[in-house]
Design an enzyme around this catalytic site. Structure first.
Site, PDB file in Angstrom:
ATOM      1  N   ASP A  63     111.495  16.802 138.380  1.00  0.00           N
ATOM      2  CA  ASP A  63     110.119  16.420 138.680  1.00  0.00           C
ATOM      3  C   ASP A  63     109.559  15.510 137.596  1.00  0.00           C
ATOM      4  O   ASP A  63     108.976  15.972 136.609  1.00  0.00           O
ATOM      5  CB  ASP A  63     109.258  17.664 138.832  1.00  0.00           C
ATOM      6  N   ASP A 111     117.962  23.319 145.324  1.00  0.00           N
ATOM      7  CA  ASP A 111     116.842  23.128 144.409  1.00  0.00           C
ATOM      8  C   ASP A 111     116.414  24.490 143.866  1.00  0.00           C
ATOM      9  O   ASP A 111     116.867  25.543 144.337  1.00  0.00           O
ATOM     10  CB  ASP A 111     115.696  22.465 145.188  1.00  0.00           C
ATOM     11  N   GLU A 140     117.357  27.411 138.879  1.00  0.00           N
ATOM     12  CA  GLU A 140     117.494  27.685 137.435  1.00  0.00           C
ATOM     13  C   GLU A 140     117.665  29.190 137.105  1.00  0.00           C
ATOM     14  O   GLU A 140     118.179  29.456 136.015  1.00  0.00           O
ATOM     15  CB  GLU A 140     116.272  27.143 136.699  1.00  0.00           C
TER      16      GLU A 140
END
Length: 934
Positions: A575, A452, A455
């Site tokens: 999300d 997770d 990015e």
């Protein structure tokens, strides 16, 4: 886990208002044309059958920086259906996606002898370069190129411009590249992600499409999200014939893509133009060609197609144990239980909280769930806590694995506080990362990893230091407030490029809440160039590590993705929010990732952010049960939303997930097809019905495979849903006596009370199903049923299906290893005879598993007929046999044509070995009085 920037509700409006500040133009105003392009001065063939040429700039200007004076053009038909067009600086090497990350052919070396120079324009008659499926052509001054389909001459891409076009000629500067193509106004485009598309799966003219991996919540529409996929599919209907192709710009730099309906313009802040054109002409053919190039989707273990439960906020192990027990008590299927970062010691990767997740008790829990076939997955973030007593950090420093800024590890902040980011472009980092995963797996035998925040996400921006005299983070509040001492970095052109992409939907600096773009990776690679590859490179390293542990098939879930990520990881859409809008958006995003070559995808069921209503959660599990990746996940601050929390949701879950578990053999076979051909598991309807233009923009229904259609309720307060049924016969999967048939397509309002989701099976299909169960390990041992669907009432028809079975722990998913079986199923009705049979490849594995077919249901037979002379494997079935044949009338809703009278024939109490060929036949002819002839 939660994004630090959850809301950006005015992004589209602000995008239009802010465009002019950076010299960008919204689609409603004439765009600025920069310069007069380039001219081609020489071109020649290459020994490998390609072309190489030189371009020189026509008129220099300094908008967004000086022009690169000379460019090298290389063109090659790399396969019969793939064309590459590569344009770069002719004098020096420029950044490209590393060839070791995405293996491919190298373009011709720079500074080759280019052949004769031409002062006069090169005429069109000399400028065609033809392959098997595609034709490349060019104009010399100003330079532009076109790609045409050989079979019908249709232009697929055309960068040449004139005064009437809303775009200019080729622009190529160090930090600004621009190129455009004309498009017919009836082209339907799909792709260009990752973003949340409020208008559905089709690209919408004048919406912003920015590609730059960013940790910003998926509730933000038309905004650059977690992944970068600079590829689009173009579907056109030409005189009633569908033609699809795809265009990939292989470039990892940030970019804005402007789609105006009749043109598409790329504005890129670095790298090269490296275009790949995939000829199709079918949508499945396009994906096959695309994934053949970028990498076939990873094989998934069987259990990963079961249901998953997660939550950020399972504070201790007893909560996790209760969740598992409550699923079992509620009789809701569950295969995988997850931990967000709650299991960690102080949010540090590869650690356990000794109080809340004591090691001996966790191991005992894992022994218990593993014994029944359940699995356990945990999260790891890329940021490594800066902590001198932390072994992972110590070994990272010792191996020099972190991204650097001014020769020191770049300091950022994520959940543990101050962190350094591993540089996954560095081979030493890949080895170190693998060793850390090995160490952790020895501590906790997890079954997969969830990567997770890759990015990469940073709670701060710029150059930061650890504050003295205060705790950071404080341990209170949401945890994503920056508490480091930071200064913005604007001193380099990498931190403040001359052209501002619409980053975060607000033209934020490219280094905003991420790694500073002037930070440096291995071999001097700039973060500016490699930013959008971070999650991709981490997926590769993680996949290598897991595959090396026990030789098992890895399962990795990654938030950030790039071109080729599907070869290594699954994806969830990040999300989202528990709203009806987000439920609808999830379908388009899921379908887009199938086009991106990442078929194992799904959204957080019931929404990540607080809080779904009970009705919404009912409807969401009815959709999410048919996502390829099906997981309920919620925020730390959300109320509990496991499916058993409401009895009504539990009932919907038992119904929808009960069907999913019966469909697991079909889903697993689709997983195999994805792995060998790229075919998406979840597909838009136009994949199967490309001539039916009514489905080109349909985003509220979807297919699993080629023929199973899901038509969910997506609006509050509805107890029915209007669904579009393409031409042909459709059979309700929950009640196979119900049929919808039409010659030209039909909109039908279907009953859909709270616990009902409508799923229909198309004609000409054989669907393998099992009995279901509470866990995939047990469900896959149950007997098979085959559902055979003929077009309603036909006297001559056929149906096909297939089934793949293997040892799903093996890393490779293939035939020929002794641990797999593949079966083709066939059925025909012709000349008064119905036949159902199988052709088995490598049947030993299935035979050794003891798998049997117990029942076959044949739908759509002419209702005036009657069965007789039933034979199984050439032997007549007599009256004293256990095998029974029954006939049931089917109800038909049709579009006003001739009334159809059809029946279903079921053959029960069979015991056909899946691993052996079988054949069943019976006569189907006119009834003789009331007497049965069998």
């Amino acid at each position: 886990m939660v994004s630090p920037t959850p809301l950006l509700t005015l992004s589209s409006l602000l995008f239009v208002l802010l465009l002019c500040t950076a010299g960008v133009n919204s689609s409603s105003t004439p765009p600025t044309k920069i310069g007069n392009g380039y001219r081609l001065i020489s071109i020649k063939g290459t020994p490998d059958g390609g072309l190489v040429g030189h371009l020189v700039v026509n008129q220099k200007n300094n908008i967004y920086g000086p022009d690169i004076p000379t460019l090298q053009l290389s063109v090659k038909h790399e396969t019969h259906d793939r064309l590459r067009v590569h344009i770069t600086d002719a004098e020096k090497q420029r950044w490209e996606v590393p060839y070791n990350l995405l293996p491919r052919e190298q373009p011709p070396a720079l500074k080759q002898t280019i052949g004769r120079s031409r002062k006069s324009p090169i005429t069109v008659s000399e400028t065609e370069y033809s392959g098997s499926e595609l034709i490349f052509s060019y104009t010399a001054d100003p330079f532009g190129f076109a790609v045409k389909r050989k079979s019908n001459g249709q232009t697929l891409f055309n960068s040449s411009s004139d005064e009437s076009d809303p775009f200019g000629s080729l622009v190529f500067k160090d930090q600004y590249l621009e190129i455009s193509t004309k498009l017919p106004n009836d082209a339907s485009l799909y792709g260009l992600g990752e973003n949340t598309q409020p208008h559905g799966i089709k690209l919408y003219p004048n919406d912003p499409y920015t590609l730059y991996t960013t940790d910003i919540s998926a509730i933000n529409v038309n905004t650059d999200l977690y992944g970068s996929h600079p590829v689009y599919m173009d579907l056109r209907n030409v005189d009633g014939k569908p033609y699809a192709h795809s265009v990939l710009l292989l470039n990892s730099n940030g970019m804005d893509v402007f789609y105006r309906g009749t043109s598409l313009t790329y504005k890129v802040i670095g790298g090269v133009f490296d275009f790949y054109f995939f000829a199709g002409p079918t949508p499945l053919g396009v994906i096959d060609q695309y994934t053949s190039f970028v990498g076939r989707p990873a094989p998934m273990p069987y259990w990963s197609l079961g249901f998953h439960q997660c939550r950020w906020g399972y504070h201790n192990l007893s909560v996790v144990e209760d969740v598992v027990a409550n699923y079992q008590k509620a009789q809701i299927p569950l295969d995988v239980i997850w931990n967000d970062d709650d299991h960690m010691d102080g949010h540090k990767d590869f650690t356990l909280n000794p109080i809340n997740y004591p090691h001996p008790k966790l191991l005992a829990f894992l022994d218990k769930i593993h014994s029944i076939g359940m699995k356990y997955i945990v999260l790891i973030d890329p940021g490594i806590a800066v902590n001198s007593s932390y072994g992972v950090y110590q070994r990272g420093i010792s191996n020099d694995v972190f991204i650097k800024y001014e020769d020191e590890p770049y300091l950022a902040q994520v959940w543990p506080g101050a962190v350094y980011f591993p540089d996954f472009l560095n081979p030493k980092t890949v080895s170190w990362w693998g060793d850390e995963i090995r160490r952790f797996h020895e501590l906790v035998p997890v079954d997969g990893l969830w990567i997770d925040m890759n990015e990469a996400s940073n709670f701060c921006s710029g150059k930061c230091t650890i504050p003295k005299g205060k705790q950071c983070p404080t341990g209170t509040g949401p945890g994503w407030d920056c508490c480091l001492d930071c200064k913005n970095i604007t001193k380099t052109r990498w931190d403040a490029p001359p052209y501002k992409i619409n980053a975060s939907g607000l033209q934020k600096p490219v280094g905003f809440k991420t790694i500073a773009t002037s930070a440096v990776h291995y071999n001097g690679i700039l973060e500016y160039d490699a930013h959008s590859l971070y999650g991709f490179s981490q997926s590769i390293a993680t996949h290598k590590a897991l595959q090396g542990l026990e030789g098992k098939r890895p399962f990795i879930l990654s938030r950030s993705t790039y071109v080729g990520s599907g070869q290594y990881a699954a994806h969830w859409t990040g999300d989202n929010q528990g709203t009806w809008e987000n439920l609808r958006y999830s379908i388009s995003t899921m379908l887009n990732f199938g086009i991106f070559g990442v078929p194992m995808v799904g959204s957080d069921i019931c929404g990540f952010y607080p809080q779904p209503t009970e009705e919404l959660c009912n409807r969401w599990i009815e959709v999410g049960a048919f996502y390829p990746f099906s997981r309920d996940h919620a925020n730390y601050y959300s109320p509990r939303q496991e499916l058993y929390q409401w009895e009504s949701v539990a009932e919907s879950a038992r119904n929808a997930l009960g069907m999913r578990y019966k469909l697991l053999p079909y889903l697993y076979t689709l997983n195999y097809e994805a792995h060998i051909s790229g075919a998406p598991i979840a597909r838009p309807l136009f994949f199967s019905f490309p001539t039916y233009t009514e489905v080109y923009g349909l985003s509220t229904q979807f297919l699993l495979g080629s023929s199973l259609m899901v038509s969910p309720v997506l609006e509050q307060g509805k107890s029915e849903v209007t669904a579009l049924f393409p031409p042909g016969s459709w059979y309700s999967l929950f009640d196979i006596t119900q049929t919808i048939t039409s010659k030209s397509g039909l909109n039908v309002t279907l009953d859909a009370p709270l616990h009902v989701v409508n799923v229909h099976l198309y004609q000409n299909t054989i669907l393998p199903m099992q009995q279901g169960g509470m866990i995939s390990k047990e469900a896959r041992k149950t007997p098979f049923n085959l559902i055979v669907t003929f077009p309603a009432g036909v006297s001559d028809g056929e149906a096909k299906g297939n089934l793949f079975i293997d040892d799903d722990e093996l890393p490779e998913m293939k035939l020929g290893n002794g641990y797999s079986t593949y079966i083709d199923f066939y059925a025909t009705v012709t000349k008064g005879t119905v036949k159902v049979w199988s052709e088995v490849q490598e049947g030993k594995f299935a035979f050794d598993q003891g798998l049997h077919i117990e029942k076959i249901s044949v739908l759509g037979l002419d209702g005036s007929g009657q069965a007789s002379a039933l034979e199984v494997d050439g032997k007549p079935v007599t009256g004293d046999s256990n095998i029974k044949l029954s006939t049931t009338k089917q109800n038909v809703l049709e579009d006003g044509g001739d009334k159809v009278n059809i029946v279903m024939v079921e053959i029960k109490a069979l015991s056909l070995d899946v691993g052996k060929n079988f054949a069943i036949t019976w006569k189907w002819g006119p009834k003789v009085g009331d007497k049965r002839i069998m």
